[in-house]
Design a protein around this motif. Structure first.
Motif, PDB file in Angstrom:
ATOM      1  N   THR A  99       0.815  -1.225   0.000  1.00 30.56           N
ATOM      2  CA  THR A  99       0.000   0.000   0.000  1.00 30.56           C
ATOM      3  C   THR A  99       0.844   1.269   0.000  1.00 30.56           C
ATOM      4  N   GLN A 100       2.050   1.221   0.582  1.00 32.18           N
ATOM      5  CA  GLN A 100       2.869   2.424   0.710  1.00 32.18           C
ATOM      6  C   GLN A 100       4.085   2.441  -0.221  1.00 32.18           C
TER       7      GLN A 100
ATOM      8  N   SER B 147       3.080  -0.477  -8.900  1.00 33.97           N
ATOM      9  CA  SER B 147       1.660  -0.540  -8.542  1.00 33.97           C
ATOM     10  C   SER B 147       1.494  -0.646  -7.033  1.00 33.97           C
ATOM     11  N   LYS B 148       0.359  -0.164  -6.564  1.00 33.14           N
ATOM     12  CA  LYS B 148       0.001  -0.281  -5.151  1.00 33.14           C
ATOM     13  C   LYS B 148      -1.433  -0.767  -5.039  1.00 33.14           C
ATOM     14  N   LEU B 149      -1.723  -1.444  -3.948  1.00 31.17           N
ATOM     15  CA  LEU B 149      -3.085  -1.883  -3.690  1.00 31.17           C
ATOM     16  C   LEU B 149      -3.816  -0.856  -2.836  1.00 31.17           C
ATOM     17  N   THR B 150      -5.122  -0.815  -2.966  1.00 30.45           N
ATOM     18  CA  THR B 150      -5.908   0.055  -2.095  1.00 30.45           C
ATOM     19  C   THR B 150      -5.849  -0.490  -0.668  1.00 30.45           C
TER      20      THR B 150
ATOM     21  N   SER C 221      -8.389  -3.330  -0.090  1.00 24.48           N
ATOM     22  CA  SER C 221      -8.024  -4.580  -0.750  1.00 24.48           C
ATOM     23  C   SER C 221      -6.873  -5.262  -0.016  1.00 24.48           C
TER      24      SER C 221
ATOM     25  N   TYR D  43      -6.090  -2.324  -7.437  1.00 20.40           N
ATOM     26  CA  TYR D  43      -4.933  -1.454  -7.546  1.00 20.40           C
ATOM     27  C   TYR D  43      -5.328   0.015  -7.432  1.00 20.40           C
ATOM     28  N   GLN D  44      -4.386   0.807  -6.876  1.00 17.82           N
ATOM     29  CA  GLN D  44      -4.597   2.246  -6.769  1.00 17.82           C
ATOM     30  C   GLN D  44      -4.323   2.922  -8.107  1.00 17.82           C
ATOM     31  N   HIS D  45      -3.037   3.000  -8.455  1.00 19.85           N
ATOM     32  CA  HIS D  45      -2.606   3.668  -9.682  1.00 19.85           C
ATOM     33  C   HIS D  45      -1.402   2.942 -10.216  1.00 19.85           C
TER      34      HIS D  45
ATOM     35  N   TYR E  87       2.406   4.104 -11.227  1.00 18.38           N
ATOM     36  CA  TYR E  87       3.317   5.240 -11.113  1.00 18.38           C
ATOM     37  C   TYR E  87       4.535   4.979 -11.994  1.00 18.38           C
TER      38      TYR E  87
END
Length: 207
Positions: free
Chosen positions: A52-53, A63-66, A69, A202-204, A206
């Motif tokens: 996540t961070q 990629s990051k997870l919400t 999630s 996934y968040q975004h 980058y």
């Protein structure tokens, strides 16, 4: 029983520590509850923070997870670790008499659970690497931890179960086989759970 007792000794002087673990003679629940619920938090929390961070590389992007999630997956992972280690201990106890372990049933139960707990300790502690979930770093660290766990298994059974090295080798090989089968089963269950809608979100991406 002291909280997380023997955890350091299993790395610094495993033979001596296996002897001390055998001498403890606690119940199987004591050795399980005083170690596994705490140690299993290491990969669970580290993994949550990492995905996540920090993020991980996926398709050439980071990629990051919400949080929601990652939180759901962390809870599933934590429960899976608790259940998996408990079941390994039960299997070791179930097989003990067949391989000639002469202790009484409560003692065999303690020894089987203690073996499962301390053999998996290196892998659980190595889970701290998930704070930075780079694929090759995670594979390397977890792979080394797994190798040490296998060493502890083969080294620990003859001491903890007070049996000959010949019988202990066969016993350890059976335990290792079940462990591998269990790992594959957990992976299959994870895929099934993901198909039920509890997969990663996934968040975004980058650059």
């Amino acid at each position: 029983m002291k909280l997380l007792s023997h955890t350091i000794g299993i790395f610094t002087n495993p033979d001596k520590e296996w002897q001390a673990i055998r001498a403890d003679k606690h119940s199987f629940l004591q050795v399980f509850l005083s170690h596994v619920p705490i140690l299993a938090l290491v990969p669970t929390i580290a993994g949550y923070i990492g995905v996540t961070q920090v993020g991980f590389e996926l398709g050439g992007h980071v990629s990051k997870l919400t949080p929601a999630s990652a939180g759901a997956l962390a809870v599933i992972t934590y429960i899976s670790l608790l259940v998996g280690i408990y079941l390994v201990g039960e299997f070791i106890n179930w097989m003990a008499k067949a391989y000639g372990v002469e202790d009484d049933e409560p003692t065999r139960h303690y020894e089987g659970t203690a073996l499962a707990v301390f053999v998996t300790t290196p892998v659980l502690l190595a889970g701290i690497v998930l704070l930075y979930p780079h694929l090759w770093l995670v594979v390397t660290v977890m792979g080394l931890a797994a190798i040490y766990s296998v060493y502890l298994l083969y080294e620990g059974i003859p001491i903890l179960m007070n049996m000959s090295k010949e019988r202990a080798f066969l016993y350890a090989s059976a335990v290792l086989t079940i462990g591998l089968v269990g790992m594959v089963t957990m992976m299959i269950c994870s895929v099934i759970i993901w198909t039920m809608g509890v997969g990663p979100v996934y968040q975004h991406h980058y650059q």
